[in-house]
Scaffold this motif. Structure first.
Motif, short mmCIF file in Angstrom:
data_model
loop_
_atom_site.label_atom_id
_atom_site.label_comp_id
_atom_site.label_asym_id
_atom_site.label_seq_id
_atom_site.Cartn_x
_atom_site.Cartn_y
_atom_site.Cartn_z
N CYS A 158 -59.09 113.72 35.13
CA CYS A 158 -59.97 113.48 36.26
C CYS A 158 -61.07 114.54 36.22
N ARG A 159 -61.93 114.56 37.22
CA ARG A 159 -62.99 115.57 37.26
C ARG A 159 -62.98 116.29 38.60
N LEU A 160 -63.22 117.57 38.56
CA LEU A 160 -63.43 118.33 39.79
C LEU A 160 -64.90 118.18 40.14
N GLU A 168 -61.07 114.54 51.95
CA GLU A 168 -62.05 113.51 52.34
C GLU A 168 -62.25 113.45 53.84
N LEU A 169 -61.24 113.88 54.57
CA LEU A 169 -61.32 113.78 56.02
C LEU A 169 -62.31 114.78 56.61
N ALA A 170 -62.55 115.87 55.90
CA ALA A 170 -63.34 116.97 56.47
C ALA A 170 -64.76 116.56 56.84
N PRO A 171 -65.52 115.88 55.93
CA PRO A 171 -66.87 115.47 56.31
C PRO A 171 -66.87 114.40 57.40
N LEU A 172 -65.84 113.54 57.40
CA LEU A 172 -65.78 112.43 58.36
C LEU A 172 -65.58 112.93 59.78
N THR A 173 -64.98 114.10 59.90
CA THR A 173 -64.68 114.63 61.22
C THR A 173 -65.65 115.74 61.63
N GLY A 174 -66.62 116.02 60.76
CA GLY A 174 -67.59 117.07 61.07
C GLY A 174 -67.09 118.47 60.76
N LEU A 175 -65.95 118.56 60.10
CA LEU A 175 -65.43 119.89 59.74
C LEU A 175 -66.28 120.52 58.63
N ALA A 176 -66.81 119.68 57.72
CA ALA A 176 -67.55 120.20 56.57
C ALA A 176 -68.71 119.28 56.22
N ASP A 177 -69.70 119.82 55.47
CA ASP A 177 -70.81 119.01 54.96
C ASP A 177 -70.47 118.40 53.62
N ALA A 178 -69.62 119.08 52.88
CA ALA A 178 -69.30 118.66 51.51
C ALA A 178 -67.86 119.03 51.20
N ILE A 179 -67.32 118.41 50.14
CA ILE A 179 -65.99 118.79 49.68
C ILE A 179 -66.03 119.08 48.19
N VAL A 180 -65.09 119.84 47.71
CA VAL A 180 -64.85 119.99 46.27
C VAL A 180 -63.45 119.46 46.04
N ASP A 181 -63.37 118.36 45.25
CA ASP A 181 -62.08 117.71 45.08
C ASP A 181 -62.01 117.01 43.72
N LEU A 182 -60.81 116.57 43.35
CA LEU A 182 -60.62 115.83 42.11
C LEU A 182 -61.02 114.38 42.33
N VAL A 183 -61.69 113.82 41.32
CA VAL A 183 -62.11 112.43 41.38
C VAL A 183 -61.67 111.75 40.09
N SER A 184 -61.01 110.60 40.20
CA SER A 184 -60.77 109.83 38.97
C SER A 184 -61.52 108.51 39.05
N SER A 185 -61.02 107.54 39.80
CA SER A 185 -61.74 106.25 39.88
C SER A 185 -62.90 106.33 40.86
N GLY A 186 -62.84 107.23 41.82
CA GLY A 186 -63.86 107.30 42.85
C GLY A 186 -63.55 106.40 44.04
N GLU A 245 -71.95 116.12 42.11
CA GLU A 245 -72.05 117.18 41.10
C GLU A 245 -70.70 117.42 40.44
N PRO A 246 -70.67 117.37 39.10
CA PRO A 246 -69.42 117.69 38.41
C PRO A 246 -69.23 119.20 38.32
N ILE A 247 -68.00 119.64 38.41
CA ILE A 247 -67.70 121.07 38.22
C ILE A 247 -66.90 121.28 36.94
N ALA A 248 -65.90 120.45 36.71
CA ALA A 248 -65.09 120.64 35.49
C ALA A 248 -64.35 119.35 35.15
N ASP A 249 -64.17 119.11 33.84
CA ASP A 249 -63.31 118.03 33.37
C ASP A 249 -61.88 118.55 33.35
N ILE A 250 -60.99 117.76 33.93
CA ILE A 250 -59.61 118.21 34.13
C ILE A 250 -58.63 117.33 33.35
#
Ligand code: ATP
Ligand code: MG
Length: 231
Positions: free
Chosen positions: A104-106, A157-175, A187-192
């Motif tokens: 996946c990708r970070l 994913e819940l953080a931006p939806l609830t106004g806790l954050a503007d962005a997240i850093v998380d693992l993505v595979s299918s999206g 933005e990609p950070i790393a291939d995992i």
């Protein structure tokens, strides 16, 4: 009470694995190395699993605890995602094999339509929610972007939806998870992928004992690549 527990009695090789995705994807590699667990961790409450090889056992730990077990020698080897290994940091782990599983990708993700590049250009201070605080900090520091990091332990994913954050850093595979929550990766950070890790001191001191297993797993990875059985 004076009876020795199996752990103290055991003089073979201990491999630390987490349940779920990593366990499922590591099993076929272990099978090719002649190792089959005798207990299914998904249905059993046992945390120490004997295998078809009397000299090899599995210990089931939380994914993010694998580096700790191996670094401190409670397990000789382990399987952990590069995300977990990089976030953990340190030098006590030798990484001899890329297992090419759990790929996946970070990434940085934001609500769909959010002008991430614009926000960065304007020098906005972003609130970023993540479980990967060290990796996120290093990523944004390298870009020269100021962020307020918000450490979470799950469901980023819940953080931006609830106004806790503007962005997240998380693992993505299918999206698909991002899409279902009206987020997009920007933005990609790393291939995992997952790695076999070995206690660095044990790799120096007991290499002859550990190397056949490492080589067998590595051979399994190569056979899988050749067989083209990747998803
Ligand atoms: P816990 O559920 O105990 O908090 P976790 O969420 O880290 O732990 P898993 O979801 O099983 O546990 O993830 C384990 C590893 O699998 C991650 O560290 C990562 O390397 C990899 N991984 C996680 N999510 C994905 C994904 N969507 N696709 C592919 N690999 C993934
Ligand atoms: Mg998970």
């Amino acid at each position: 009470m004076s009876e020795l527990s199996p752990i103290e009695n055991f003089h073979g090789i201990t491999l630390a694995l987490s349940k779920g995705r990593i366990f499922g994807e590591t099993l076929p590699l272990l099978a090719r190395a002649g190792i089959q667990p005798l207990v299914d961790p998904e249905t059993s409450r046992q945390l120490i699993l004997p295998t078809s090889r009397a000299d090899i056992r599995l210990v089931i730990v939380r994914a993010s605890d694998v580096p700790t077990y191996v670094e401190r020698g409670a397990a000789d080897l382990g399987v952990a995602g590069l995300d977990v290994l990089m976030e953990h940091g340190g030098t006590g782990l030798h990484q001899p094999v890329d297992l090419r599983i759990a790929c996946c990708r970070l990434m940085v993700a934001v609500p769909q339509g959010f002008d991430y590049d614009g926000a960065i250009r304007r020098g906005a201070r972003l609130r970023v929610a993540t479980k990967y605080a060290n990796l996120a900090r290093a990523h944004f520091a390298a870009k020269g972007v100021h962020v307020d990091l918000i450490k979470l332990y799950g469901s980023m994913e819940l953080a931006p939806l609830t106004g806790l954050a503007d962005a997240i850093v998380d693992l993505v595979s299918s999206g698909n998870t991002l899409k279902a929550n009206h987020l997009e990766a920007v933005e990609p950070i790393a291939d995992i992928s997952s790695r076999l890790v070995v206690n660095a001191a044990a790799w120096k001191l007991h290499r002859a004992r550990l190397e056949p297993l490492v080589n067998a797993v590595e051979q399994g990875v190569r056979e899988f690549q050749r067989g083209g059985s990747g998803s």
